[in-house]
Design a protein around this motif. Structure first.
Motif, PDB file in Angstrom:
ATOM      1  N   SER A  48      -1.974  -4.425   4.220  1.00  0.00           N
ATOM      2  CA  SER A  48      -3.023  -3.186   4.436  1.00  0.00           C
ATOM      3  C   SER A  48      -1.989  -2.022   3.994  1.00  0.00           C
ATOM      4  N   ASP A  50      -1.389   0.470   6.814  1.00  0.00           N
ATOM      5  CA  ASP A  50      -1.280   0.408   7.856  1.00  0.00           C
ATOM      6  C   ASP A  50      -0.296  -0.264   8.543  1.00  0.00           C
ATOM      7  N   GLU A  51      -0.971  -1.486   8.237  1.00  0.00           N
ATOM      8  CA  GLU A  51      -0.303  -2.884   8.329  1.00  0.00           C
ATOM      9  C   GLU A  51       1.641  -3.295   7.791  1.00  0.00           C
ATOM     10  N   LYS A 340       0.238  -0.090  -3.762  1.00  0.00           N
ATOM     11  CA  LYS A 340      -1.739  -0.185  -2.969  1.00  0.00           C
ATOM     12  C   LYS A 340      -2.782   1.028  -2.800  1.00  0.00           C
ATOM     13  N   GLU A 341      -2.036   2.158  -2.727  1.00  0.00           N
ATOM     14  CA  GLU A 341      -2.486   2.825  -2.549  1.00  0.00           C
ATOM     15  C   GLU A 341      -2.840   4.025  -3.939  1.00  0.00           C
ATOM     16  N   ASN A 343      -4.298   1.487  -5.337  1.00  0.00           N
ATOM     17  CA  ASN A 343      -5.303   0.011  -6.112  1.00  0.00           C
ATOM     18  C   ASN A 343      -5.128  -0.764  -7.181  1.00  0.00           C
TER      19      ASN A 343
END
Length: 355
Positions: A48, A50-51, A340-341, A343
């Motif tokens: 993710s 955050d990760e 990722k942001e 999607n």
């Protein structure tokens, strides 16, 4: 507000000083050994945002993440950390180098001055927020972050006035709010003209190697422009003004010959150049996207730079190779995070990575 923020590495006469290639190259090799290995990217794809932030905060980007974590979070933190790290890395190269190599690095890094000038002007044109402009700035060249960030919130007229006395002012003073693409093109040409001015006409082996490295990059840049034009069905000879002069294999006469051709005939002509073997299996007249082509060409650029570096181990080339590889690492991280942001699917993100 006028700009006189320059590195002390500023004139060709200073470039004749002592150059300790053994020391500089050994430092650069140590820096390159700390870059993320290829195996890292598949792992990041499964994380993710955050990760990913935690991961890069425990890697070579730790200082940048720690410095900015109080002000930003999420994607904004990663973006600013990547830009800060790139800027600090390139300024370190200037600090550890001397003489001619220092001078050549400084000239090459003016690419970021051009990037930042264009970023600010385009931000104003698109009515971007000050924060959006700041997020895209990379103070890796001769212009300081303090100076650049101070312009992010100013009006366009004040931005242009701030560059009075610089080599960019004669171009950007002609910006009228409607001709941004032309201004950007002129700035790009100014950059390459400056590189050839310092590299051309010299008997120095390193300036000749530097020129060859730059000319190979121009080929890749021009090829990608040609592909986009052809895919869009544009064969107008006036588009020659978009092309950069000085390519290694693809000169102006080649481009003049290729420019009027439709896409099918254009790709048939590419087998005359070494780049063709890198993309021949994915290029066809009916292709829908150019992402794979651009990714392959960028990979070829990296591979060629690495090979070139091994041939000339004590020269400017390993340093240029490192700079290109470092830029690519930052770009890959940015592609993953932005994907990722937004999607995007893993497949779409993966095909844009240059590994």
């Amino acid at each position: 507000m006028r700009l006189l923020q320059k590195f002390k590495r500023g004139s060709s006469s200073d470039a004749k000083g002592h150059t300790n290639y053994a020391y500089t190259v050994s430092r650069v090799r140590a820096m390159k050994s700390k870059l993320l290995p290829k195996e890292t990217y598949p792992r990041l794809m499964n994380m993710s945002i955050d990760e990913i932030t935690r991961f890069i905060g425990e890697s070579g980007y730790k200082e940048d993440v720690d410095e900015l974590a109080m002000k930003y979070d999420g994607v904004d933190l990663i973006e600013h950390a990547l830009n800060r790290n790139l800027s600090v890395t390139f300024r370190k190269l200037l600090n550890i180098s001397e003489g001619e190599v220092n001078f050549l690095i400084a000239e090459y890094l003016k690419e970021y001055d051009i990037w930042n000038v264009k970023t600010i002007l385009r931000g104003k044109y698109c009515r971007a927020s000050t924060e959006e402009i700041l997020e895209a700035l990379v103070a890796g060249g001769t212009l300081t972050y303090t100076f650049l960030s101070g312009l992010a919130g100013k009006e366009t007229e004040d931005v242009i006035s701030a560059f009075e006395g610089t080599e960019y002012y004669p171009i950007i003073k002609n910006y009228d709010g409607t001709n941004l693409s032309d201004i950007e093109n002129q700035l790009d040409k100014l950059y390459y003209a400056g590189l050839f001015a310092v590299a051309g006409g010299s008997k120095s082996k390193d300036r000749k190697l530097f020129a060859k490295f730059i000319r190979a990059g121009i080929d890749i840049k021009n090829l990608m422009i040609l592909f986009r034009l052809k895919k869009a069905g544009i064969t107008d000879p006036q588009m020659m003004n978009l092309m950069i002069e000085g390519g290694l294999e693809i000169g102006q006469k080649d481009i003049q010959r290729l420019m009027p051709l439709p896409f099918g005939e254009f790709i048939e002509e590419l087998d005359k150049y070494s780049y063709w073997k890198e993309i021949s299996d994915i290029v066809n007249p009916g292709m829908q996207s150019l992402i794979d082509v651009e990714t392959r060409l960028k990979k070829y650029r990296l591979k060629s730079a690495a090979s070139f570096s091994h041939v000339y181990p004590l020269s400017i080339v390993p340093i240029m190779d490192y700079m290109l590889t470092k830029q690519n690492e930052v770009n890959n991280l940015r592609i993953i995070v932005r994907g990722k942001e937004a999607n995007l699917s893993d497949e779409i993100i993966r095909e844009q990575l240059v590994i």
